[in-house]
Motif scaffolding. Structure first.
Motif, PDB file in Angstrom:
ATOM      1  N   LEU A 135      -2.519  -4.288 -18.485  1.00 36.61           N
ATOM      2  CA  LEU A 135      -1.348  -4.588 -17.672  1.00 36.61           C
ATOM      3  C   LEU A 135      -1.728  -5.167 -16.314  1.00 36.61           C
ATOM      4  O   LEU A 135      -2.865  -5.025 -15.858  1.00 36.61           O
ATOM      5  N   THR A 136      -0.769  -5.799 -15.685  1.00 36.73           N
ATOM      6  CA  THR A 136      -0.905  -6.225 -14.294  1.00 36.73           C
ATOM      7  C   THR A 136       0.028  -5.369 -13.454  1.00 36.73           C
ATOM      8  O   THR A 136       0.935  -4.694 -13.980  1.00 36.73           O
ATOM      9  N   LEU A 137      -0.169  -5.410 -12.146  1.00 30.82           N
ATOM     10  CA  LEU A 137       0.741  -4.692 -11.257  1.00 30.82           C
ATOM     11  C   LEU A 137       2.168  -5.202 -11.412  1.00 30.82           C
ATOM     12  O   LEU A 137       3.124  -4.419 -11.385  1.00 30.82           O
ATOM     13  N   GLU A 138       2.317  -6.493 -11.618  1.00 33.99           N
ATOM     14  CA  GLU A 138       3.659  -7.052 -11.808  1.00 33.99           C
ATOM     15  C   GLU A 138       4.281  -6.561 -13.110  1.00 33.99           C
ATOM     16  O   GLU A 138       5.495  -6.302 -13.165  1.00 33.99           O
ATOM     17  N   ASP A 139       3.481  -6.436 -14.167  1.00 31.32           N
ATOM     18  CA  ASP A 139       3.992  -5.897 -15.436  1.00 31.32           C
ATOM     19  C   ASP A 139       4.565  -4.496 -15.229  1.00 31.32           C
ATOM     20  O   ASP A 139       5.641  -4.164 -15.731  1.00 31.32           O
TER      21      ASP A 139
ATOM     22  N   ILE B 283      -6.283   2.288 -19.389  1.00 32.26           N
ATOM     23  CA  ILE B 283      -5.624   0.986 -19.479  1.00 32.26           C
ATOM     24  C   ILE B 283      -6.008   0.183 -18.232  1.00 32.26           C
ATOM     25  O   ILE B 283      -5.836   0.649 -17.104  1.00 32.26           O
ATOM     26  N   ALA B 284      -6.531  -1.003 -18.440  1.00 28.25           N
ATOM     27  CA  ALA B 284      -6.913  -1.858 -17.317  1.00 28.25           C
ATOM     28  C   ALA B 284      -5.670  -2.327 -16.565  1.00 28.25           C
ATOM     29  O   ALA B 284      -4.643  -2.625 -17.171  1.00 28.25           O
ATOM     30  N   ILE B 285      -5.771  -2.355 -15.241  1.00 25.19           N
ATOM     31  CA  ILE B 285      -4.710  -2.903 -14.395  1.00 25.19           C
ATOM     32  C   ILE B 285      -5.318  -4.051 -13.601  1.00 25.19           C
ATOM     33  O   ILE B 285      -6.328  -3.877 -12.918  1.00 25.19           O
ATOM     34  N   ASP B 286      -4.706  -5.225 -13.728  1.00 23.17           N
ATOM     35  CA  ASP B 286      -5.247  -6.449 -13.111  1.00 23.17           C
ATOM     36  C   ASP B 286      -6.703  -6.667 -13.519  1.00 23.17           C
ATOM     37  O   ASP B 286      -7.542  -7.095 -12.726  1.00 23.17           O
TER      38      ASP B 286
ATOM     39  N   GLU C   6       3.636   3.962  -4.380  1.00 21.96           N
ATOM     40  CA  GLU C   6       3.034   3.141  -3.328  1.00 21.96           C
ATOM     41  C   GLU C   6       1.960   2.203  -3.856  1.00 21.96           C
ATOM     42  O   GLU C   6       1.932   1.012  -3.523  1.00 21.96           O
ATOM     43  N   LEU C   7       1.045   2.735  -4.684  1.00 19.95           N
ATOM     44  CA  LEU C   7      -0.131   1.982  -5.097  1.00 19.95           C
ATOM     45  C   LEU C   7       0.138   1.004  -6.228  1.00 19.95           C
ATOM     46  O   LEU C   7      -0.553  -0.020  -6.344  1.00 19.95           O
ATOM     47  N   LEU C   8       1.119   1.308  -7.080  1.00 20.49           N
ATOM     48  CA  LEU C   8       1.343   0.476  -8.252  1.00 20.49           C
ATOM     49  C   LEU C   8       2.714  -0.192  -8.255  1.00 20.49           C
ATOM     50  O   LEU C   8       2.818  -1.414  -8.299  1.00 20.49           O
ATOM     51  N   LEU C   9       3.786   0.598  -8.189  1.00 22.22           N
ATOM     52  CA  LEU C   9       5.126   0.026  -8.305  1.00 22.22           C
ATOM     53  C   LEU C   9       5.413  -0.947  -7.154  1.00 22.22           C
ATOM     54  O   LEU C   9       5.761  -2.116  -7.367  1.00 22.22           O
TER      55      LEU C   9
END
Length: 353
Positions: free
Chosen positions: A138-142, A266-269, A190-193
């Motif tokens: 996933l990405t932060l935008e996802d 799960i990888a983020i960005d 704060e960190l993700l959404l």
């Protein structure tokens, strides 16, 4: 000089004291007027397993009683910690985020004036799925588009990850995460959404022009069945993934690390949650862990600063808490922790927001 807890029997003078410090007097009554002979702590479910391990080591090394530690969530821990001074209140608040200025102000208003802040290391807010899960990346935008109540100010109609990003599988959006009382929830927001929201230039501009509106648009979660709050025990989320293999879990990295046979990160960005990516803060969910100590209880509740020193020992590089999943502070932070414990330096509040 350590503040002593007053006896239970209250005369005219005691009544006057109560008028000035009601919460402390209530504490005295509830505790029978005697100072506890064990440490009491409350707070973060993520810090809880580290704190209990330290408590056992501390009791073995010093002969003191094993501390009583409650897993209430970071917000719940601060709520109890800031009620006042006295044996009926916790000596320590465990936190998976830094204390907020509003919480500090509440402490001050209730007579909890001198607070010692100690950063004990790092953890990560990790995204994970069952070992037989769909293999999301996933990405932060996802994450924002999937879980925000009103992404970019419009009602969220996405039902599957493919609705969010055509490159993702057509699997129903289902995320098990922490409740709103948890520091992990605050970190998530704060960190993700909100970080995902701010990838959009218009939303970043909104933050500068209307901070309250920005918080509403960027920091409000949608509800079930898309985001389902669980209890303070992150192990519950791990077990949920076993029976819901297409769902995603959001929990402290230590729980992911100790359950690698059941769940995978799960990888983020493009960045996987690992010890290395959290220490260097390249993983978006990297966050600091803290304990807060009432200086007024030092010298009255036995072993408080010795317990803090044991925590620092276990959290340091090569310490026994590393095996539990706590990521050690860097060398400069280790030196600051040692100095804070030695000097019992208290917060001013100016460092908070």
């Amino acid at each position: 000089m350590a503040q002593k807890f007053a006896p239970r029997t209250l005369g005219v003078v005691g009544a006057a004291v109560c008028a000035l410090a009601l919460s402390a007097c209530q504490d005295q009554a509830s505790s029978g007027g005697n100072a506890r002979d064990y440490i009491s702590a409350a707070g973060s479910s993520t810090v809880y397993p580290f704190a209990t391990t330290v408590g056992e080591r501390f009791a073995e090394a010093t002969g003191n009683k094993t501390p009583k530690i409650d897993s209430t969530g970071t917000g719940g821990g601060f709520e109890r910690f800031c009620q006042g001074i006295g044996a009926g209140t916790p000596d320590i608040s465990n936190a998976s985020r830094r204390m907020k200025k509003s919480e500090y102000d509440k402490c001050q208003a209730n007579g909890v004036k001198d607070i010692i802040e100690i950063q004990i290391g790092y953890d990560g807010l990790a995204f994970g799925e069952a070992q037989r899960g769909p293999g999301l990346a996933l990405t932060l935008e996802d994450i924002y588009k999937a879980l925000a109540a009103n992404p970019y100010g419009k009602p969220n109609t996405a039902k599957t990850w493919k609705d969010v990003n055509p490159a993702l599988p057509a699997v129903a959006i289902s995320v098990f995460g922490p409740p709103s009382t948890s520091g992990t929830y605050d970190s998530f927001k704060e960190l993700l959404l909100m970080a995902g929201c701010d990838k959009n230039p218009e939303m970043k501009a909104l933050k500068a022009s209307d901070e309250d509106k920005h918080k509403e648009v960027c920091g409000t979660f949608r509800g079930s069945p898309f985001y389902v709050e669980q209890g303070e025990n992150d192990n519950l989320i791990i077990s949920k993934l076993a029976t819901n293999p297409t769902s995603v879990g959001a929990f402290g990295f230590s729980y992911l690390n100790s359950n690698r046979d059941k769940v995978k990160g799960i990888a983020i960005d493009g960045i996987q949650p690992t010890m290395e990516t959290i220490t260097d803060e390249s993983y978006p969910g990297s966050r600091a862990m803290y304990i807060y100590i009432k200086k007024a209880h030092v010298g009255t509740i036995p072993g408080l600063m010795e317990y803090a020193a044991e925590f620092a020992k276990g959290a340091a590089a090569g310490g026994y808490l590393n095996e539990k999943g706590l990521i050690p502070p860097h060398k400069e932070m280790e030196a600051k922790i040692a100095a804070t414990i030695a000097s019992q330096t208290v917060m001013t509040g100016a460092e908070l927001k």
